[in-house]
Design an enzyme around this catalytic site. Structure first.
Site, PDB file in Angstrom:
ATOM      1  N   CYS A 268     -39.046   3.972   6.338  1.00  9.01           N
ATOM      2  CA  CYS A 268     -39.615   5.026   7.204  1.00  9.01           C
ATOM      3  C   CYS A 268     -41.035   4.926   7.698  1.00  9.01           C
ATOM      4  O   CYS A 268     -41.798   4.187   7.331  1.00  9.01           O
ATOM      5  CB  CYS A 268     -39.652   6.210   6.025  1.00  9.01           C
ATOM      6  SG  CYS A 268     -40.347   7.839   6.816  1.00  9.01           S
TER       7      CYS A 268
ATOM      8  N   CYS B 129     -46.731   8.012   3.973  1.00  6.19           N
ATOM      9  CA  CYS B 129     -47.215   8.570   2.848  1.00  6.19           C
ATOM     10  C   CYS B 129     -47.355   7.689   1.645  1.00  6.19           C
ATOM     11  O   CYS B 129     -46.504   6.741   1.337  1.00  6.19           O
ATOM     12  CB  CYS B 129     -45.863   9.581   2.466  1.00  6.19           C
ATOM     13  SG  CYS B 129     -45.287  10.612   3.816  1.00  6.19           S
TER      14      CYS B 129
ATOM     15  N   CYS C  64     -45.188   6.752  -1.478  1.00  8.99           N
ATOM     16  CA  CYS C  64     -43.675   6.772  -1.287  1.00  8.99           C
ATOM     17  C   CYS C  64     -43.194   5.150  -1.038  1.00  8.99           C
ATOM     18  O   CYS C  64     -43.787   4.628  -0.027  1.00  8.99           O
ATOM     19  CB  CYS C  64     -43.226   7.272   0.040  1.00  8.99           C
ATOM     20  SG  CYS C  64     -41.312   7.235   0.125  1.00  8.99           S
TER      21      CYS C  64
ATOM     22  N   CYS D  23     -26.588  17.797  -1.873  1.00  5.87           N
ATOM     23  CA  CYS D  23     -27.947  17.524  -1.111  1.00  5.87           C
ATOM     24  C   CYS D  23     -28.034  16.266  -0.595  1.00  5.87           C
ATOM     25  O   CYS D  23     -27.420  15.319  -1.310  1.00  5.87           O
ATOM     26  CB  CYS D  23     -28.931  17.863  -2.215  1.00  5.87           C
ATOM     27  SG  CYS D  23     -29.070  19.233  -2.935  1.00  5.87           S
TER      28      CYS D  23
ATOM     29  N   CYS E 152     -27.402  21.036   1.538  1.00  7.96           N
ATOM     30  CA  CYS E 152     -28.988  20.774   1.820  1.00  7.96           C
ATOM     31  C   CYS E 152     -29.304  19.611   2.170  1.00  7.96           C
ATOM     32  O   CYS E 152     -28.551  18.602   1.883  1.00  7.96           O
ATOM     33  CB  CYS E 152     -29.347  21.167   0.359  1.00  7.96           C
ATOM     34  SG  CYS E 152     -31.112  20.840   0.130  1.00  7.96           S
TER      35      CYS E 152
ATOM     36  N   CYS F 195     -36.525  24.647   0.539  1.00 12.76           N
ATOM     37  CA  CYS F 195     -37.139  23.943  -0.593  1.00 12.76           C
ATOM     38  C   CYS F 195     -38.433  23.330  -0.330  1.00 12.76           C
ATOM     39  O   CYS F 195     -38.280  22.510   0.706  1.00 12.76           O
ATOM     40  CB  CYS F 195     -36.100  22.960  -0.881  1.00 12.76           C
ATOM     41  SG  CYS F 195     -36.320  21.910  -2.165  1.00 12.76           S
TER      42      CYS F 195
ATOM     43  N   ARG G 150     -39.027  23.525  -9.560  1.00 13.39           N
ATOM     44  CA  ARG G 150     -38.054  22.225  -9.829  1.00 13.39           C
ATOM     45  C   ARG G 150     -38.912  21.335 -10.418  1.00 13.39           C
ATOM     46  O   ARG G 150     -40.140  20.935  -9.873  1.00 13.39           O
ATOM     47  CB  ARG G 150     -37.282  21.909  -8.877  1.00 13.39           C
ATOM     48  CG  ARG G 150     -36.424  20.604  -9.107  1.00 13.39           C
ATOM     49  CD  ARG G 150     -35.682  20.378  -8.027  1.00 13.39           C
ATOM     50  NE  ARG G 150     -34.719  21.434  -7.502  1.00 13.39           N
ATOM     51  CZ  ARG G 150     -34.144  21.545  -6.677  1.00 13.39           C
ATOM     52  NH1 ARG G 150     -34.489  20.465  -5.585  1.00 13.39           N
ATOM     53  NH2 ARG G 150     -33.429  22.433  -6.295  1.00 13.39           N
TER      54      ARG G 150
END
Ligand code: SF4
Length: 335
Positions: free
Chosen positions: A59, A63, A66, A103, A134, A194, A266
């Site tokens: 990616c 972040c 991550c 998802c 999702c 979400c 969650r």
């Protein structure tokens, strides 16, 4: 603050009000969270969620938590976008196992045009199976959100991660305002949201309050609010950050429940490292959804059996088979 006011959704929580909740004696905070929880949900029902990664690694975002970021060397391989047929097979297996929602997640800054075409096909095909859909694909503009909604996408995941004040310490390649814009595009397109964050990234207590304030400001509130405990992955800049005290984590769950009374809160990443006692306290604080993480069903998933045992121990039951149940789907795969 009266208890009655706790149960009605509000979007104007002040930081000092939120910090006062965090400062309550632990038993008082959990009692209030339980009362709010029971006003809106079956207190012993937990939604079970599983995510299929449709594109893993490399990616371009940075972040700091991550392992999928291409900025850090975590030993994670780069994978191409899964083929539509493979995703549809997985979705069909999920449906055969009784799931009603599927998802899918991709490690992108935002979907490129040619990838979006493939993803739209995935949504249509999965939707045609009679499943809710999702996705999490990074940032979306209004047009992309509209196209996803038109293809049949029901939910979009995009986390705020932390408070606006601490955000720059964690991510530099995209801004907080861009995240809020993506959430705005998702809502505008008529999809459900979400959105949550990650705790234990070295943030101050005021940042945990600030994150929850931002989530509560969203009007309407996100339908799902994942609260993650940082998983410290070697190779990422946060690999050696100090642990967050589990009691502080549970406090944050309780405050989330009070601020977001009708949302599914969650317990997401980090549950593997959490003791059963911490998880039990989190359920008591109002968490009512769990996340199994991603799996392509090629390996055994002992976490599923552990979760069932914990559910049995606590007298919890799945809310409904909304999501992909990895262990059940595996038995539905051809031998
Ligand atoms: S955008 Fe998502 S996949 Fe990419 S580095 Fe950030 S958290 Fe990881």
């Amino acid at each position: 603050m009266t208890l009655a006011s706790d149960t009605a959704p509000r979007h104007d929580w002040r930081l000092d009000e939120i910090q006062a909740l965090f400062a309550l004696p632990f038993n008082d905070l959990l009692f209030r969270a339980q009362q709010v929880h029971r006003a809106h949900f079956d207190a012993n029902a937990v939604q079970v969620a599983t995510l299929l990664s449709i594109k893993t690694g490399a990616c371009p975002e940075d972040c700091k938590y991550c392992p999928q970021s291409g900025h850090y060397n975590t030993g994670l391989g780069k994978e191409k976008l899964l083929e539509v047929e493979r995703v549809v097979e997985q979705a069909a297996a999920a449906k055969a196992a009784g799931a009603s929602r599927f998802c899918m997640g991709a490690a992108w800054r935002s979907p490129r045009e040619r990838d979006l075409d493939v993803v739209l096909e995935m949504v249509k095909r999965v939707k045609a199976l009679g499943l809710e859909t999702c996705m999490t694909l990074g940032m979306l503009d209004g047009e992309q959100a509209d196209r996803l909604a038109a293809a049949g996408l029901d939910y979009y995941n995009h986390n705020l991660d932390t408070s606006p004040e601490y955000y720059g310490e964690i991510i530099t390649t995209r801004g907080y305002a861009e995240r809020l814009e993506t959430l705005g595009s998702v809502r505008q397109a008529g999809m459900k949201i979400c959105s949550g964050g990650i705790l234990g990234m070295g943030e101050a207590p005021s940042d945990r309050a600030g994150l929850l304030q931002q989530l509560a400001r969203l009007d309407p509130h996100p339908e799902s609010v994942p609260i993650n405990m940082l998983v410290k992955v070697p190779g990422t800049p946060l690999a050696d950050v100090d642990d967050l005290d589990p009691i502080d984590f549970v406090r944050a769950i309780a405050v989330a429940r009070i601020l977001l009374p009708k949302s599914h809160v969650r317990l997401s990443a980090g549950r593997e490292q959490m003791s059963e006692s911490t998880q039990a306290l989190a359920f008591l604080a109002g968490a009512n959804s769990i996340f199994h993480g991603d799996t392509l069903l090629t390996t055994e998933n002992p976490a599923v059996a552990r979760d069932r045992a914990l559910f049995d121990k606590l007298g919890l039951h799945p809310e409904q088979p909304l999501y992909y149940d990895a262990s059940a789907a595996r038995t539905a795969e051809p031998a």
